[in-house]
Design an enzyme around this catalytic site. Structure first.
Site, PDB file in Angstrom:
ATOM      1  N   ARG A 138      19.181 -30.357  23.733  1.00 27.01           N
ATOM      2  CA  ARG A 138      19.525 -31.735  23.412  1.00 27.01           C
ATOM      3  C   ARG A 138      20.072 -31.808  21.985  1.00 27.01           C
ATOM      4  O   ARG A 138      19.591 -31.124  21.081  1.00 27.01           O
ATOM      5  CB  ARG A 138      18.295 -32.635  23.501  1.00 27.01           C
ATOM      6  CG  ARG A 138      17.934 -33.014  24.919  1.00 27.01           C
ATOM      7  CD  ARG A 138      18.965 -33.972  25.536  1.00 27.01           C
ATOM      8  NE  ARG A 138      18.616 -34.358  26.897  1.00 27.01           N
ATOM      9  CZ  ARG A 138      19.079 -33.764  28.008  1.00 27.01           C
ATOM     10  NH1 ARG A 138      19.925 -32.759  27.918  1.00 27.01           N
ATOM     11  NH2 ARG A 138      18.720 -34.195  29.194  1.00 27.01           N
ATOM     12  N   HIS A 147      28.740 -31.719  26.790  1.00 20.38           N
ATOM     13  CA  HIS A 147      27.508 -31.841  27.588  1.00 20.38           C
ATOM     14  C   HIS A 147      27.781 -31.505  29.060  1.00 20.38           C
ATOM     15  O   HIS A 147      27.525 -32.314  29.954  1.00 20.38           O
ATOM     16  CB  HIS A 147      26.901 -33.240  27.448  1.00 20.38           C
ATOM     17  CG  HIS A 147      25.446 -33.291  27.827  1.00 20.38           C
ATOM     18  ND1 HIS A 147      24.526 -34.080  27.195  1.00 20.38           N
ATOM     19  CD2 HIS A 147      24.742 -32.630  28.797  1.00 20.38           C
ATOM     20  CE1 HIS A 147      23.340 -33.919  27.758  1.00 20.38           C
ATOM     21  NE2 HIS A 147      23.447 -33.029  28.732  1.00 20.38           N
TER      22      HIS A 147
HETATM   23  P1  NDP Z   1      11.066 -26.932  30.844  1.00 23.28           P
HETATM   24  O1  NDP Z   1      10.206 -28.127  30.717  1.00 23.28           O
HETATM   25  O2  NDP Z   1      10.922 -26.072  32.049  1.00 23.28           O
HETATM   26  O3  NDP Z   1      10.867 -25.986  29.570  1.00 23.28           O
HETATM   27  C1  NDP Z   1      10.806 -26.472  28.262  1.00 23.28           C
HETATM   28  C2  NDP Z   1      10.448 -25.318  27.338  1.00 23.28           C
HETATM   29  O4  NDP Z   1      10.464 -25.798  25.992  1.00 23.28           O
HETATM   30  C3  NDP Z   1       9.028 -24.779  27.597  1.00 23.28           C
HETATM   31  O5  NDP Z   1       9.002 -23.386  27.453  1.00 23.28           O
HETATM   32  C4  NDP Z   1       8.213 -25.448  26.487  1.00 23.28           C
HETATM   33  O6  NDP Z   1       7.068 -24.732  26.080  1.00 23.28           O
HETATM   34  C5  NDP Z   1       9.238 -25.452  25.367  1.00 23.28           C
HETATM   35  N1  NDP Z   1       8.858 -26.447  24.358  1.00 23.28           N
HETATM   36  C6  NDP Z   1       8.753 -27.783  24.479  1.00 23.28           C
HETATM   37  N2  NDP Z   1       8.327 -28.337  23.331  1.00 23.28           N
HETATM   38  C7  NDP Z   1       8.160 -27.312  22.469  1.00 23.28           C
HETATM   39  C8  NDP Z   1       7.714 -27.231  21.132  1.00 23.28           C
HETATM   40  N3  NDP Z   1       7.369 -28.327  20.443  1.00 23.28           N
HETATM   41  N4  NDP Z   1       7.647 -26.009  20.558  1.00 23.28           N
HETATM   42  C9  NDP Z   1       8.000 -24.896  21.264  1.00 23.28           C
HETATM   43  N5  NDP Z   1       8.427 -24.903  22.532  1.00 23.28           N
HETATM   44  C10 NDP Z   1       8.499 -26.102  23.130  1.00 23.28           C
HETATM   45  O7  NDP Z   1      12.577 -27.429  30.706  1.00 23.28           O
HETATM   46  P2  NDP Z   1      13.898 -26.749  31.269  1.00 23.28           P
HETATM   47  O8  NDP Z   1      13.922 -25.329  30.882  1.00 23.28           O
HETATM   48  O9  NDP Z   1      14.084 -27.097  32.691  1.00 23.28           O
HETATM   49  O10 NDP Z   1      15.019 -27.586  30.453  1.00 23.28           O
HETATM   50  C11 NDP Z   1      15.064 -27.561  29.052  1.00 23.28           C
HETATM   51  C12 NDP Z   1      15.981 -28.651  28.529  1.00 23.28           C
HETATM   52  O11 NDP Z   1      17.341 -28.308  28.744  1.00 23.28           O
HETATM   53  C13 NDP Z   1      15.862 -30.017  29.216  1.00 23.28           C
HETATM   54  O12 NDP Z   1      14.727 -30.721  28.733  1.00 23.28           O
HETATM   55  C14 NDP Z   1      17.154 -30.671  28.825  1.00 23.28           C
HETATM   56  O13 NDP Z   1      16.989 -31.365  27.620  1.00 23.28           O
HETATM   57  C15 NDP Z   1      18.123 -29.500  28.624  1.00 23.28           C
HETATM   58  N6  NDP Z   1      19.198 -29.477  29.618  1.00 23.28           N
HETATM   59  C16 NDP Z   1      20.488 -29.541  29.191  1.00 23.28           C
HETATM   60  C17 NDP Z   1      21.526 -29.496  30.085  1.00 23.28           C
HETATM   61  C18 NDP Z   1      22.933 -29.487  29.643  1.00 23.28           C
HETATM   62  O14 NDP Z   1      23.833 -29.626  30.472  1.00 23.28           O
HETATM   63  N7  NDP Z   1      23.211 -29.315  28.376  1.00 23.28           N
HETATM   64  C19 NDP Z   1      21.275 -29.378  31.519  1.00 23.28           C
HETATM   65  C20 NDP Z   1      19.874 -29.279  31.863  1.00 23.28           C
HETATM   66  C21 NDP Z   1      18.884 -29.343  30.932  1.00 23.28           C
HETATM   67  P3  NDP Z   1       5.833 -24.482  27.095  1.00 23.28           P
HETATM   68  O15 NDP Z   1       6.377 -23.486  28.114  1.00 23.28           O
HETATM   69  O16 NDP Z   1       4.789 -23.894  26.242  1.00 23.28           O
HETATM   70  O17 NDP Z   1       5.503 -25.799  27.707  1.00 23.28           O
HETATM   71  C1  OXD Z   2      20.049 -32.493  32.145  1.00 27.40           C
HETATM   72  C2  OXD Z   2      21.365 -32.578  31.504  1.00 27.40           C
HETATM   73  O1  OXD Z   2      19.042 -32.866  31.535  1.00 27.40           O
HETATM   74  O2  OXD Z   2      22.391 -32.462  32.203  1.00 27.40           O
HETATM   75  O3  OXD Z   2      19.995 -32.052  33.298  1.00 27.40           O
HETATM   76  O4  OXD Z   2      21.437 -32.736  30.282  1.00 27.40           O
END
Ligand code: NDP
Ligand code: OXD
Length: 321
Positions: free
Chosen positions: A236, A284
């Site tokens: 993000r 994005h």
């Molecule tokens: P998940 O919820 O599966 O994973 C999130 C990861 O981030 C976990 O490993 C979590 O740790 C870690 N995390 C969260 N907060 C912290 C913190 N404060 N410190 C350290 N690690 C942290 O999400 P996804 O992998 O499915 O997706 C990740 C993000 O990708 C989405 O939230 C979205 O914002 C973004 N995204 C962007 C897209 C794009 O087109 N650009 C498309 C899809 C998603 P833990 O494992 O310990 O909980």
């Molecule tokens: C998502 C994105 O969160 O596209 O899936 O950003």
């Protein structure tokens, strides 16, 4: 039969409504327009059972008094959890092989672009220069995954398959085969000091807001095989400080970057980051949500929920992801 509302801002609502009509025959499918406004009578909104949302308008949410479930049409949920007066219904997000594969393609594309000196060769081509540059092997380069969730773990596996070394960082402790994992504030500096290509796949929460700043960039490995560290952010935009990244690229603290997300989207035409060197900007699109692929999953969730089964991929509102 239930009523489903597709509420999207900036996305094409018709494509979602068409797919849902196929997947959920007999259900009433309502939709907003592309600006996120509801064209029908707002009095009907109290009868909506399921909301499928991408950046829904807050004034719409307030009217959904009978809501049973909120489905995010993306993997991220900050666009929903950030809304004041969010109805008290469970929030489920997308976890889907189509979306995951798209994200890993993006990460591999950008990591290879920097490994294979894409920016330098583009410059040589613009000057009609035929020159061979020294290029390290992927096996000399460590990709550090910031975020080891669904997307971070899959991207790491794809990068390893290409030959990169991978390490990762998450909030809680992880054991993942073939990669060293760090966690929490105490693990961050060690992780950064070993990272040549930082791949940020974090959700936006108060703890991850502005985390990608000058202080963090300064801790990345300096003398790595790429001549400096590289940053890829497809999580993000709110997690990054654009001006710090632009400065780091101009000063050479960062050898390169690829940014798919920005705190202000669309990125304003007058933002100075457009002109930063060795930077790839995409709007994005790292992993777009496919109505065809994802409607099937959401329809299955609705049918299962109506049959009394538990919902999958639920979000922890307190944690923020
Ligand atoms: P998940 O919820 O599966 O994973 C999130 C990861 O981030 C976990 O490993 C979590 O740790 C870690 N995390 C969260 N907060 C912290 C913190 N404060 N410190 C350290 N690690 C942290 O999400 P996804 O992998 O499915 O997706 C990740 C993000 O990708 C989405 O939230 C979205 O914002 C973004 N995204 C962007 C897209 C794009 O087109 N650009 C498309 C899809 C998603 P833990 O494992 O310990 O909980
Ligand atoms: C998502 C994105 O969160 O596209 O899936 O950003």
């Amino acid at each position: 039969m239930s009523t489903v509302l597709v509420a999207v801002t900036g996305w094409e609502p018709d494509a979602w409504a068409r797919q849902l009509t196929k997947q959920l025959p007999g259900h009433t499918i309502l939709q907003t327009d592309i600006e996120g406004a509801f064209p029908g009578s707002v009095n009907t909104l109290g009868g909506v059972d399921y909301l499928l949302a991408w950046k829904p308008k807050p004034e719409l949410l307030e009217r959904l008094s009978g809501l049973k479930v909120i489905f995010s049409l993306g993997a991220g949920v900050d666009h929903i959890l950030g809304v004041d007066k969010l109805p008290d219904a469970p929030v489920a997000r997308i976890v889907d092989p189509d979306l995951t594969a798209r994200m890993s393609e993006y990460v591999a594309w950008q990591a290879l672009h920097h490994l294979r000196l894409g920016p330098a060769y583009a410059q040589l081509q613009a000057g009609r220069q035929w020159e061979e540059l020294r290029q390290p092997a992927a096996s000399e380069v460590t990709a550090g995954l910031l975020g080891l969730g669904v997307l971070g773990q899959d991207a790491a596996a794809v990068l390893r398959r290409i030959g990169f070394r991978t390490i990762g960082w998450s909030r809680t402790q992880k054991q993942i085969e073939s990669m060293e994992c760090f966690h929490g504030g105490e693990g961050l500096d060690d992780f950064l000091s070993r990272t040549d290509i930082l791949v940020a796949l974090l959700p936006l929460t108060p703890a991850t807001e502005n985390i990608l700043d000058a202080g963090l960039i300064a801790k990345l490995r300096k003398n790595g095989p790429l001549g400096g560290p590289v940053l890829i952010n497809a999580g993000r935009g709110g997690s990054q400080v654009d001006s710090d990244i632009a400065d780091a690229l101009c000063e050479g603290t960062l050898a390169g970057a690829s940014l798919d997300v920005f705190s202000q989207e669309p990125l304003p035409a007058d933002s100075r980051i457009w002109d930063a060197p060795n930077l790839v900007i995409t709007p994005h699109v790292a992993a777009v949500s496919s109505p065809r692929a994802l409607s099937v999953q959401i329809a299955e969730q609705i049918k299962a929920f109506e049959a009394g089964q538990p919902l999958k991929n639920l979000v922890d509102r307190e944690r923020g992801y």
